[in-house]
Design an enzyme around this catalytic site. Sequence first.
Site, PDB file in Angstrom:
ATOM      1  N   GLU A 168       0.856  -1.186   0.000  1.00  0.00           N
ATOM      2  CA  GLU A 168       0.000   0.000   0.000  1.00  0.00           C
ATOM      3  C   GLU A 168       0.893   1.237   0.000  1.00  0.00           C
ATOM      4  OE1 GLU A 168      -3.528  -0.336   2.197  1.00  0.00           O
ATOM      5  OE2 GLU A 168      -3.798   1.811   2.483  1.00  0.00           O
TER       6      GLU A 168
ATOM      7  N   ASN B 210      -3.314  -1.532   7.730  1.00  0.00           N
ATOM      8  CA  ASN B 210      -4.618  -2.102   7.370  1.00  0.00           C
ATOM      9  C   ASN B 210      -4.404  -3.612   7.382  1.00  0.00           C
ATOM     10  OD1 ASN B 210      -5.800   0.472   6.976  1.00  0.00           O
ATOM     11  ND2 ASN B 210      -4.778   0.601   4.994  1.00  0.00           N
TER      12      ASN B 210
ATOM     13  N   GLU C 185     -10.606   4.586   9.435  1.00  0.00           N
ATOM     14  CA  GLU C 185     -10.829   4.189   8.037  1.00  0.00           C
ATOM     15  C   GLU C 185     -11.331   2.746   7.930  1.00  0.00           C
ATOM     16  OE1 GLU C 185      -7.036   5.207   6.177  1.00  0.00           O
ATOM     17  OE2 GLU C 185      -7.811   7.222   5.810  1.00  0.00           O
TER      18      GLU C 185
ATOM     19  N   ARG D 185      -1.899   3.705  17.091  1.00  0.00           N
ATOM     20  CA  ARG D 185      -1.916   4.896  16.242  1.00  0.00           C
ATOM     21  C   ARG D 185      -3.021   5.878  16.629  1.00  0.00           C
ATOM     22  NH1 ARG D 185      -2.585   4.140  10.550  1.00  0.00           N
ATOM     23  NH2 ARG D 185      -0.802   5.360   9.869  1.00  0.00           N
TER      24      ARG D 185
ATOM     25  N   ASP E  83      -2.678  14.308   7.164  1.00  0.00           N
ATOM     26  CA  ASP E  83      -2.242  13.052   6.562  1.00  0.00           C
ATOM     27  C   ASP E  83      -1.033  13.205   5.632  1.00  0.00           C
ATOM     28  OD1 ASP E  83      -2.140  10.464   5.833  1.00  0.00           O
ATOM     29  OD2 ASP E  83      -4.074  10.396   4.814  1.00  0.00           O
TER      30      ASP E  83
ATOM     31  N   GLU F 212       5.104   9.632  13.557  1.00  0.00           N
ATOM     32  CA  GLU F 212       5.069   8.795  12.352  1.00  0.00           C
ATOM     33  C   GLU F 212       5.229   9.687  11.125  1.00  0.00           C
ATOM     34  OE1 GLU F 212       1.804   5.895  12.080  1.00  0.00           O
ATOM     35  OE2 GLU F 212       1.642   6.330   9.942  1.00  0.00           O
TER      36      GLU F 212
ATOM     37  N   GLU G 267       3.669   9.170  -1.024  1.00  0.00           N
ATOM     38  CA  GLU G 267       2.271   9.091  -1.458  1.00  0.00           C
ATOM     39  C   GLU G 267       1.764  10.437  -1.963  1.00  0.00           C
ATOM     40  OE1 GLU G 267      -0.322   7.745   1.665  1.00  0.00           O
ATOM     41  OE2 GLU G 267      -2.140   8.124   0.505  1.00  0.00           O
TER      42      GLU G 267
ATOM     43  N   HIS H 226      -4.311  18.398   0.777  1.00  0.00           N
ATOM     44  CA  HIS H 226      -5.293  17.363   0.458  1.00  0.00           C
ATOM     45  C   HIS H 226      -6.047  17.676  -0.832  1.00  0.00           C
ATOM     46  CE1 HIS H 226      -7.745  13.911   1.226  1.00  0.00           C
ATOM     47  NE2 HIS H 226      -7.255  13.755   2.441  1.00  0.00           N
TER      48      HIS H 226
ATOM     49  N   TRP I  32     -13.254  13.381   2.848  1.00  0.00           N
ATOM     50  CA  TRP I  32     -12.457  12.746   1.804  1.00  0.00           C
ATOM     51  C   TRP I  32     -12.285  13.690   0.604  1.00  0.00           C
ATOM     52  CZ3 TRP I  32     -14.970   7.129   1.630  1.00  0.00           C
ATOM     53  CH2 TRP I  32     -14.518   6.408   2.756  1.00  0.00           C
TER      54      TRP I  32
END
Length: 689
Positions: free
Chosen positions: A164, A207, A288, A321, A362, A384, A390, A508, A530
């Site tokens: 991912e 995930n 999520e 987390r 994020d 983190e 990404e 974002h 989102w």
Amino acid sequence: MTRRRAAIALVMATLACLATYPARADDGYGLWLGPAADTATGAEIEVPRRSPTIDRAAAELRRSLPHLPAAVMLATSNASHLVMLDLDTRALGHEGYLIREVKIGNRPVILVTGNSDVAVLYGAFSLLRHVRAGESTAAINIASAPAIPLRLLNHWDNLDGSVERGYAGQSLWDWWTLPDFKDPRYDDYARANASIGINGTVLNNVNAKAESLTAPYLARAAALADVFRPWGIRVYLTARFSAPIELGGLKTADPRDPAVAAWWQAKADEIYRLIPDFGGFLVKANSEGQPGPRDYGASHADGANMLAAALRPHGGTVLWRAFVYADTDPTDRAKQAYSEFRPLDGKFADNVIVQVKNGPIDFQPREPVHPLFGAMPRTRLAAEFQITKEYLGFATHLAYLGPLFEEALDTQTGQARGQTVAATLGAISGVANIGRDRDWAGSTFNQANWYAFGRLAWDPKLSSQTIAREWSRQTFGNDAQVTDTVTAMMLRSREAVVDYTGPFGLAHLFGPDHHYGPGPWIADLKRPEWNPVYYHRADSDGIGFDRTASGSNAIGQYAPTIAARLARPETTPPQFLLWFHHLPWTYPMPGGETLWSAMVRRYDHGVAEVEAMRKQWATLKSRVDAERWAKTDAYLGIQAREARWWRDASLTYWMSLNHLPLPAGSPPPAHDLAWYKQQRFPFAPGAPH
Ligand code: BDP
């Protein structure tokens, strides 16, 4: 052509080649450690006591250290040889090292020591860095201990081999052939990590799949742990919170149910039988769509503490987390982690670490730091970061993340006098950018992000510039022109990405799911937060998210001194202006120009910066090996095209709202808005599945 003329032509062509391509092809596999030396280097290495870890340290020096005037001795501080030296190594802790020229029996010796074998290994790598940088070893005296005890990579690797948000090929872990076949690459991976002080690795995706905790997969993880152990690296796994239901056949995963706790206890016991130094669990819960304690009305602390109790007898740690957000909270996604976790301060067991993303949303190209840093003084925290890019152009864009990591780690929390984010950390995690690509990270320059993460995790006070130079020298050699040019490119690169994707704190704005390319117009995804429009809030009058007291009041989560500065646009650092404020397009910026024209200038600057990097790289054609040169050149070409696309798509969209013209001299976008909106990328890499 006569034979003679053909021969001359051949010689000329060869000479021309030699002039253009000085070094042999390099596929990047050797990372910053360089290719293996063909012959022994002649350095004299003494090892009074051997162990698997010390042997690796010795092999490392034998393979790469040039002959030095004095012998090098690798020994832990309790070695009998060292008693008469009366060294005080207490401040070094378990992992810190000391490299010092000493006299042993009247002989000068370069001593590499520490209080454990792994400390000596870290010292050996440090000595190599020192020598490779061209520094002298005469009267050498270097002492260094890590600032942060747990320095981890987080792999978002799936059991099917996909990664991912991975842009460097399939997962390194070949679960299908493990545990029988231990690919030699696993050892190379651990060696590279040890060389920069990484001491733990989470093997699988946050995930998580429950199957990773079944006996066959645990045996495979144990095989990897065996390879990593001599390099000082402990294995961690992600834990799916509902595993007691999926694997144990229980009706619930409620952390307050004794049967659930017993299931985890038995699972932990099983893991430690196979992996005696297992690091612990990393958990993404109630985020999520992942299961978690909130499904049962229990808190994050209830969930984390239950797992912590299972690991405690074995010395393991839970990394829990704080990346949570829910559509049931309509205020502001940036506030949610703080709102949920801050009240739990002091409620977590002492073998729990709450792992907080560097920013409140994020992993954007730029975010202010997360307000939780410094705000949970009775809780151990981890920061983190995302090493994989990404949101910064996948594998292809050149974006050196050293400045991003440094900026976050150095930020003052305002919660205690002089306290930086780095000072609040008990652990640091980097989402890995590593895959099965020959060059590991998808490009040579991406290797620098892995490197910089490790170096800063060890010593957050290092500057990203120092690290860039150090990395360049080890990666491309000591040609000063290469070092200067590469460092200059690296240092401008992250800001360029910020500029062409979203200046002044915009964030974002990415295409949905795959996060490749611009999508600031997107407004129809299921959950409000989102959608990019949720973040930029642009309309005909203005742009930006009002997070002041008149808006979501997210600034109220920061320490009062910081919040006071963020309360007004004039005192907000410009790089965060639109993160915290909604302003008219005509808002006057410090130099007198309007916000709109300043924004356009930044977009244009981002595009120009990529062109500048291309030109800089072109000057190195004859100084860098052909293989790495050509790949980087091609990638810079992709980046130039995509930077322009980002700029054009974004400006076209903003203009459709504000109806303002572009300032004089700024080129018109290549296409109309409809064209940008039509672009689809069904096979973009890294998307979750
Ligand atoms: C987001 C990624 C998603 C991750 C999530 C996380 O898009 O793939 O699962 O973060 O950190 O940035 O859990």
